[in-house]
Design a protein around this motif. Sequence first.
Motif, PDB file in Angstrom:
ATOM      1  N   LEU A  52       0.849  -1.178   0.000  1.00  0.00           N
ATOM      2  CA  LEU A  52       0.000   0.000   0.000  1.00  0.00           C
ATOM      3  C   LEU A  52       0.889   1.233   0.000  1.00  0.00           C
ATOM      4  O   LEU A  52       1.771   1.363   0.854  1.00  0.00           O
ATOM      5  CB  LEU A  52      -0.908   0.001   1.238  1.00  0.00           C
ATOM      6  CG  LEU A  52      -1.947   1.116   1.310  1.00  0.00           C
ATOM      7  CD1 LEU A  52      -2.985   0.971   0.194  1.00  0.00           C
ATOM      8  CD2 LEU A  52      -2.627   1.121   2.680  1.00  0.00           C
ATOM      9  N   PHE A  53       0.680   2.101  -0.976  1.00  0.00           N
ATOM     10  CA  PHE A  53       1.412   3.358  -1.120  1.00  0.00           C
ATOM     11  C   PHE A  53       0.423   4.509  -1.086  1.00  0.00           C
ATOM     12  O   PHE A  53      -0.763   4.317  -1.333  1.00  0.00           O
ATOM     13  CB  PHE A  53       2.156   3.412  -2.462  1.00  0.00           C
ATOM     14  CG  PHE A  53       3.291   2.452  -2.601  1.00  0.00           C
ATOM     15  CD1 PHE A  53       4.582   2.847  -2.272  1.00  0.00           C
ATOM     16  CD2 PHE A  53       3.089   1.167  -3.074  1.00  0.00           C
ATOM     17  CE1 PHE A  53       5.649   1.971  -2.413  1.00  0.00           C
ATOM     18  CE2 PHE A  53       4.144   0.279  -3.213  1.00  0.00           C
ATOM     19  CZ  PHE A  53       5.429   0.686  -2.882  1.00  0.00           C
ATOM     20  N   SER A  54       0.930   5.723  -0.862  1.00  0.00           N
ATOM     21  CA  SER A  54       0.105   6.916  -1.000  1.00  0.00           C
ATOM     22  C   SER A  54       0.976   8.033  -1.552  1.00  0.00           C
ATOM     23  O   SER A  54       2.164   8.131  -1.239  1.00  0.00           O
ATOM     24  CB  SER A  54      -0.468   7.342   0.354  1.00  0.00           C
ATOM     25  OG  SER A  54      -1.327   8.454   0.175  1.00  0.00           O
ATOM     26  N   THR A  55       0.357   8.861  -2.377  1.00  0.00           N
ATOM     27  CA  THR A  55       1.046  10.015  -2.935  1.00  0.00           C
ATOM     28  C   THR A  55       0.009  11.067  -3.310  1.00  0.00           C
ATOM     29  O   THR A  55      -1.183  10.783  -3.363  1.00  0.00           O
ATOM     30  CB  THR A  55       1.925   9.609  -4.147  1.00  0.00           C
ATOM     31  OG1 THR A  55       2.797  10.687  -4.486  1.00  0.00           O
ATOM     32  CG2 THR A  55       1.095   9.195  -5.343  1.00  0.00           C
ATOM     33  N   ALA A  56       0.477  12.262  -3.582  1.00  0.00           N
ATOM     34  CA  ALA A  56      -0.426  13.346  -3.956  1.00  0.00           C
ATOM     35  C   ALA A  56      -1.162  12.988  -5.244  1.00  0.00           C
ATOM     36  O   ALA A  56      -0.558  12.502  -6.205  1.00  0.00           O
ATOM     37  CB  ALA A  56       0.350  14.650  -4.121  1.00  0.00           C
ATOM     38  N   VAL A  57      -2.452  13.226  -5.241  1.00  0.00           N
ATOM     39  CA  VAL A  57      -3.316  12.782  -6.332  1.00  0.00           C
ATOM     40  C   VAL A  57      -2.951  13.392  -7.679  1.00  0.00           C
ATOM     41  O   VAL A  57      -3.185  12.770  -8.721  1.00  0.00           O
ATOM     42  CB  VAL A  57      -4.798  13.032  -5.970  1.00  0.00           C
ATOM     43  CG1 VAL A  57      -5.135  14.511  -5.991  1.00  0.00           C
ATOM     44  CG2 VAL A  57      -5.720  12.249  -6.884  1.00  0.00           C
ATOM     45  N   ASN A  58      -2.370  14.587  -7.693  1.00  0.00           N
ATOM     46  CA  ASN A  58      -2.099  15.266  -8.966  1.00  0.00           C
ATOM     47  C   ASN A  58      -0.660  15.171  -9.449  1.00  0.00           C
ATOM     48  O   ASN A  58      -0.315  15.812 -10.434  1.00  0.00           O
ATOM     49  CB  ASN A  58      -2.505  16.739  -8.865  1.00  0.00           C
ATOM     50  CG  ASN A  58      -4.011  16.893  -8.785  1.00  0.00           C
ATOM     51  OD1 ASN A  58      -4.746  16.168  -9.441  1.00  0.00           O
ATOM     52  ND2 ASN A  58      -4.470  17.811  -7.962  1.00  0.00           N
ATOM     53  N   VAL A  91      -7.111   3.413  -4.609  1.00  0.00           N
ATOM     54  CA  VAL A  91      -7.978   3.224  -3.446  1.00  0.00           C
ATOM     55  C   VAL A  91      -8.214   4.576  -2.780  1.00  0.00           C
ATOM     56  O   VAL A  91      -7.305   5.117  -2.138  1.00  0.00           O
ATOM     57  CB  VAL A  91      -7.354   2.246  -2.428  1.00  0.00           C
ATOM     58  CG1 VAL A  91      -8.311   2.001  -1.268  1.00  0.00           C
ATOM     59  CG2 VAL A  91      -6.951   0.940  -3.087  1.00  0.00           C
ATOM     60  N   PRO A  92      -9.406   5.142  -2.913  1.00  0.00           N
ATOM     61  CA  PRO A  92      -9.697   6.387  -2.196  1.00  0.00           C
ATOM     62  C   PRO A  92      -9.576   6.154  -0.684  1.00  0.00           C
ATOM     63  O   PRO A  92      -9.895   5.070  -0.183  1.00  0.00           O
ATOM     64  CB  PRO A  92     -11.139   6.701  -2.586  1.00  0.00           C
ATOM     65  CG  PRO A  92     -11.378   5.936  -3.854  1.00  0.00           C
ATOM     66  CD  PRO A  92     -10.525   4.706  -3.742  1.00  0.00           C
ATOM     67  N   LYS A 114      -5.920  15.293   2.887  1.00  0.00           N
ATOM     68  CA  LYS A 114      -6.623  15.810   1.721  1.00  0.00           C
ATOM     69  C   LYS A 114      -5.632  16.002   0.567  1.00  0.00           C
ATOM     70  O   LYS A 114      -4.528  16.476   0.747  1.00  0.00           O
ATOM     71  CB  LYS A 114      -7.285  17.145   2.061  1.00  0.00           C
ATOM     72  CG  LYS A 114      -8.136  17.692   0.967  1.00  0.00           C
ATOM     73  CD  LYS A 114      -8.850  18.944   1.378  1.00  0.00           C
ATOM     74  CE  LYS A 114      -9.685  19.437   0.219  1.00  0.00           C
ATOM     75  NZ  LYS A 114     -10.527  20.545   0.569  1.00  0.00           N
ATOM     76  N   GLY A 115      -6.040  15.620  -0.625  1.00  0.00           N
ATOM     77  CA  GLY A 115      -5.183  15.761  -1.798  1.00  0.00           C
ATOM     78  C   GLY A 115      -4.287  14.557  -2.048  1.00  0.00           C
ATOM     79  O   GLY A 115      -3.477  14.561  -2.967  1.00  0.00           O
ATOM     80  N   TYR A 116      -4.435  13.512  -1.228  1.00  0.00           N
ATOM     81  CA  TYR A 116      -3.644  12.287  -1.400  1.00  0.00           C
ATOM     82  C   TYR A 116      -4.564  11.126  -1.742  1.00  0.00           C
ATOM     83  O   TYR A 116      -5.733  11.116  -1.379  1.00  0.00           O
ATOM     84  CB  TYR A 116      -2.855  11.952  -0.131  1.00  0.00           C
ATOM     85  CG  TYR A 116      -1.608  12.783   0.002  1.00  0.00           C
ATOM     86  CD1 TYR A 116      -0.371  12.252  -0.311  1.00  0.00           C
ATOM     87  CD2 TYR A 116      -1.678  14.111   0.416  1.00  0.00           C
ATOM     88  CE1 TYR A 116       0.776  13.026  -0.208  1.00  0.00           C
ATOM     89  CE2 TYR A 116      -0.536  14.887   0.514  1.00  0.00           C
ATOM     90  CZ  TYR A 116       0.681  14.329   0.199  1.00  0.00           C
ATOM     91  OH  TYR A 116       1.812  15.094   0.290  1.00  0.00           O
TER      92      TYR A 116
END
Length: 147
Positions: A52-58, A91-92, A114-116
């Motif tokens: 599972l990773f996360s990063t800025a959506v844009n 995955v939101p 927010k924004g990720y």
Amino acid sequence: MTAQAARSTEQRVADTVRRLEEDVDAWVATASADGEPCMVPLSFLWDGATLLFSTAVNNPTARNLAANGRARVGVGPTRDVVLIECAVQTVPAGDLTDGTKDAFAEKTGFRPGKGYVYFRMTPLWIQAWREANELAGRDLPELTPPR
């Protein structure tokens, strides 16, 4: 540097699982629709089957992951590498349990806000090797789901 003896498959699998459980960061390589490469370091959580990773959506990585649904992930130093080809699912944050978000934050030291967006990556294949004497047998099908 003198090469170490090649590890058995069992030892290589155990070492790979330990690295996935204990390491915090990985290199994530993606490509845009027109083939422009992008590689960035991202923190991850391993749940025993997926990353599972996360990063800025844009940012470019998020756009590439969402558009292509594929990534290549490198964990560990060059003389003890784990290389993973992954199928990617966006995955939101609202689709993750609080327990998963807490586990991600505890492991990585980062709580996306927010924004990720999160990305769950399922290994299609995993390879692990240290030196040239481990190139044969570097594929670890024991750690990937059946296709």
